[in-house]
Every structure is written in structure tokens, then in C-alpha cells.
Scaffold this active site. Structure first.
Site, PDB file in Angstrom:
ATOM      1  N   GLY A   1       0.769  -1.228   0.000  1.00  0.00           N
ATOM      2  CA  GLY A   1       0.000   0.000   0.000  1.00  0.00           C
ATOM      3  C   GLY A   1       0.802   1.280   0.000  1.00  0.00           C
ATOM      4  O   GLY A   1       0.233   2.375   0.107  1.00  0.00           O
TER       5      GLY A   1
ATOM      6  N   GLU B   1      -5.592 -10.558  -5.064  1.00  0.00           N
ATOM      7  CA  GLU B   1      -6.550  -9.763  -4.301  1.00  0.00           C
ATOM      8  C   GLU B   1      -7.794  -9.451  -5.130  1.00  0.00           C
ATOM      9  O   GLU B   1      -7.705  -9.151  -6.325  1.00  0.00           O
ATOM     10  CB  GLU B   1      -5.912  -8.447  -3.856  1.00  0.00           C
ATOM     11  CG  GLU B   1      -4.766  -8.613  -2.866  1.00  0.00           C
ATOM     12  CD  GLU B   1      -4.212  -7.277  -2.430  1.00  0.00           C
ATOM     13  OE1 GLU B   1      -4.964  -6.482  -1.842  1.00  0.00           O
ATOM     14  OE2 GLU B   1      -3.021  -7.025  -2.690  1.00  0.00           O
TER      15      GLU B   1
ATOM     16  N   GLU C   1      -5.408  -6.874  -7.487  1.00  0.00           N
ATOM     17  CA  GLU C   1      -3.962  -6.939  -7.691  1.00  0.00           C
ATOM     18  C   GLU C   1      -3.463  -8.365  -7.540  1.00  0.00           C
ATOM     19  O   GLU C   1      -4.187  -9.254  -7.075  1.00  0.00           O
ATOM     20  CB  GLU C   1      -3.234  -6.031  -6.692  1.00  0.00           C
ATOM     21  CG  GLU C   1      -3.520  -4.559  -6.882  1.00  0.00           C
ATOM     22  CD  GLU C   1      -2.598  -3.663  -6.072  1.00  0.00           C
ATOM     23  OE1 GLU C   1      -2.362  -2.541  -6.527  1.00  0.00           O
ATOM     24  OE2 GLU C   1      -2.121  -4.085  -5.013  1.00  0.00           O
TER      25      GLU C   1
ATOM     26  N   ASP D   1       1.193 -10.400   2.560  1.00  0.00           N
ATOM     27  CA  ASP D   1       1.188  -9.995   3.970  1.00  0.00           C
ATOM     28  C   ASP D   1      -0.086 -10.448   4.690  1.00  0.00           C
ATOM     29  O   ASP D   1      -0.028 -10.894   5.842  1.00  0.00           O
ATOM     30  CB  ASP D   1       1.413  -8.490   4.116  1.00  0.00           C
ATOM     31  CG  ASP D   1       0.499  -7.633   3.264  1.00  0.00           C
ATOM     32  OD1 ASP D   1      -0.436  -8.166   2.637  1.00  0.00           O
ATOM     33  OD2 ASP D   1       0.713  -6.402   3.228  1.00  0.00           O
TER      34      ASP D   1
END
Length: 389
Positions: free
Chosen positions: A152, A258, A270, A277
Site C-alpha cells: 500500500g 486480491e 492486484e 502480507d
């Protein structure tokens, strides 16, 4: 079957991968831009270089002669990977995949234009002036991301005209690599976000982990849980999209794919060609293999017959609040009181505001409401404070 693995990027995800590799008898050389990175603390050897420096990267490859190159971050001179493959080195998951997924332009265009996968509407901008025009076309609110970044970093939301220049500056200062371009995405009205960990094998079927739900703040994950509470129809749609894009990219390994779950279906967001993570929740024993063990087995060509849900679980991040060196932790004894839990501290040598320094894990038997695990992991993480001497 001893292999030498060159691990490019040595953060907390790389550390867990290195441990998984060593448990299978492999030799790991950890590489990062600073000494004392988490994976270096458990690796057989380490190197400190700027991985965007192609000559420095070539020198490390020549010095260690690895059997495998495993990227853990985006900021790498990935064009060199094609040459390494020609030299007979296995690039994970493949040189093509590493190059495409390190650049949001390449992977988004592949998914939306080449494969016809549903994504948010998007455009690119190369300058602040161009971004003003792009935002007008995409509409507000919209999300701005650097073409190359991770976790991010550099991501922000534009809600009004005054946010545009601020978002451009954030993307420019937080992005990784040497591309200053950004992607501007229409805001997706979603009910939840998931990560579908997908495993492609050298000689076996593509497998999917139970979907992982997660919450983000500042573009970075804060909590994740497994399994995500979504419909079987949406799970199947996400699996079909993940299989299509990973098959096109090729290679063996674990991918973090994602998606947005919306009222009218699933939207691709994505893809990362490595452990994700949000997948740190698997360290709570939610699966028969953690995401790091799956990645390691897949890249080594070890057969994986199935992935099973063993229990429900959740993770919550421990964040630093200040900048400093040699951080230490207070409150471990309070957090450790909780049953059916675990704590993983990453061993990062420096801290800064919002830097992820560890993760708290909670788990329970299948059938338990997974959000009770989320609440417990959050409570534990809130008890642990990052301090600096």
C-alpha cells in the site's frame, strides 16, 4: 536435493520463507538494501545491495551461483531475470511473471485487456497535469497508486479537487523503482476484500487456499482472517480469475491474488507472485501448510496434494508509532495471557511511524465465529507497544 536460493528482499515475509526453506534442507542467501533485515538474521549468508542496480545484482548472482532466485519485493531490476533464466537459473515463479507483476501497468492491462477479467475502471498518468485530466475522466472518489510499490505504499484516495496534487506527491515519494507514473482507479463499492492464495505447481494441479478476508488502512493491511465469509459463488469466480491470470504468467509458486467482493460479483484488484502480507494469518495454523511452506514446496517442485483448512484464525499487526533504532517491545506478558494465540516479532532494526513490526495471531476450532479471533488478535496487538532506547 540441496538448492541454493537467492532471496531478493529480506523482510518479514522473506524471513518466514527462509525458515521454511531451511526446514527442507535448503541454503538461503538473503539480499536487501540494509544490513540486519529480518531474513538475514536466519539466512546462511547475506548481501547488502541496491537491487535496482543491475550491475550490483549481476555481481551477486555471479558470486553465489544460485539454483533459484526468489523475489520478495518489487524494487528489483527484474529485466535481468530473463538473462538469469537463460543461464539456467530458476526465477520464481518465472521471469515473465516477476516482470509483469512488479509493474501495475503490465499486470492490470494483462488482466483487463488481454484476459477480459473484470477490474475497476482505470487510467494512467505520467505528470501532475495529466493526472488532473485523468481524474476528471475516471471520476471521484478514486484511488491513486504508484506503478511500482508494495504494502500500500504511496496509495491514497482522491475525494475532491484539492486532493489531486497531494496524491501525486505521495505516490512520487512512496513508490518503489524508477517509474514516476501512477495508476488512477475508479473507486469500487465493495462489501469486503479478500486475498486468494493460489499455488501453481511444476507437475501438479493449481490449488487454492481458503479465502482470506482483510481490512486495510492507509493502503496497508491491519487485520486478516481465514476463512473469509463470502459465498461459494464468489469463491468459484475468484478461483477462475486467479487460475486464468496465473496460468498466463506461468511458473511455480504461491501467488497472492486480491479481489473486491461486491454486491454484483467479484472484481480483480492486484496480484503478487509470492507470499502475501495478509497470508500471515496462516502462521496461526489455519492450514495444513502455511503460505511460506506452500511457496517453498512449490518452487522446489515438491508435490502438494491438497490444502486443507485446519482451524479458523486471524492476524493483527503491531505497528510502530515513532522513528528510532534498536526497537524493543513492552506488553508481551499481557498479550501472552490469551489462550489459542501466538506472537511473531519481525526483528526489524529500525522503526518509523506505522511500520509493521510484528503480528499477533489468534485461532480456534472450525465452526467458531472467525471474527472472535479477529477481536482477540486486535486486543493482543493493542497491548504491545514498540519502544526505542
Amino acid at each position: 536435493m540441496l538448492k541454493k536460493i537467492l532471496l531478493l528482499g529480506s523482510g518479514e515475509l522473506g524471513k518466514e520463507f527462509a525458515i521454511a526453506a531451511q526446514r527442507l534442507g535448503q541454503n538461503v542467501v538473503a539480499v536487501d538494501s540494509y544490513e540486519g533485515a529480518p531474513a538475514m538474521q536466519v539466512a546462511d549468508a547475506f548481501e547488502v545491495i541496491n537491487m535496482l542496480d543491475g550491475e550490483a545484482l549481476d555481481a551477486v548472482v555471479a558470486r553465489h551461483q544460485p539454483d533459484l532466485i526468489v523475489p520478495e519485493i518489487e524494487a528489483i531490476r527484474t529485466e535481468r531475470f530473463y538473462d538469469y533464466e537463460k543461464q539456467g537459473i530458476q526465477v520464481v515463479p518465472s521471469a515473465k511473471a516477476a516482470n509483469f507483476t512488479m509493474d501495475r501497468r503490465a499486470i492490470r492491462d494483462l488482466a483487463a485487456k488481454d484476459l477480459g477479467i473484470r477490474t475497476a475502471n482505470y487510467l494512467y498518468a505520467k505528470s501532475l497535469e495529466e493526472m488532473y485530466a485523468v481524474v476528471e475522466k475516471v471520476g471521484m472518489p478514486c484511488v491513486v497508486k504508484p506503478l511500482m510499490s508494495s504494502s500500500g505504499k504511496g496509495q491514497s484516495v482522491i475525494k475532491c479537487y484539492e486532493d489531486i496534487e497531494k496524491a501525486w506527491n505521495i505516490a512520487g515519494s512512496k513508490g518503489r523503482g524508477d517509474s514516476g507514473d501512477v495508476i488512477v482507479e475508479a473507486f469500487v463499492k465493495f462489501t469486503s476484500e479478500i486475498t486468494l492464495l493460489t499455488v501453481t505447481q511444476k507437475n501438479g494441479a493449481t490449488l487454492f487456499c481458503p479465502p482470506i478476508g482483510h481490512v486495510q488502512e492507509r493502503g496497508d493491511y491491519q487485520q486478516s482472517w481465514q476463512p473469509a465469509v463470502i459465498s461459494d459463488k464468489d469463491v468459484k469466480a475468484a478461483q477462475e480469475m486467479a487460475a486464468k491470470v496465473t496460468s498466463e504468467l506461468g511458473g511455480a509458486g504461491l501467488w497472492g491474488v486480491e479481489f473486491f467482493i461486491c454486491e454484483d460479483g467479484v472484481v480483480f484488484s492486484e496480484l503478487s507472485p509470492r507470499p502475501h502480507d495478509t497470508g500471515m494469518v496462516t502462521l496461526a495454523g489455519t492450514q495444513n501448510f502455511s503460505e511460506f511452506e506452500l511457496h517453498c514446496r512449490a518452487v522446489l517442485g515438491l508435490p502438494i496434494s491438497e490444502i486443507t483448512l485446519e482451524r479458523v484464525g486471524a492476524s493483527a499487526v503491531i505497528l510502530a508509532t515513532t522513528e528510532g533504532v534498536n526497537p524493543y517491545f513492552e506488553g508481551l506478558e499481557k498479550a501472552a495471557i490469551y489462550s489459542k494465540s501466538d506472537i511473531r516479532l519481525f526483528g526489524k532494526p529500525t522503526s518509523r511511524e506505522f511500520r509493521r513490526m510484528g503480528v499477533c495471531l489468534a485461532y480456534n476450532t472450525i465452526g467458531t465465529n472467525v471474527f472472535t479471533c479477529v477481536d482477540q488478535a486486535k486486543e493482543m496487538a493493542a497491548l504491545i507497544k514498540v519502544k526505542n532506547k
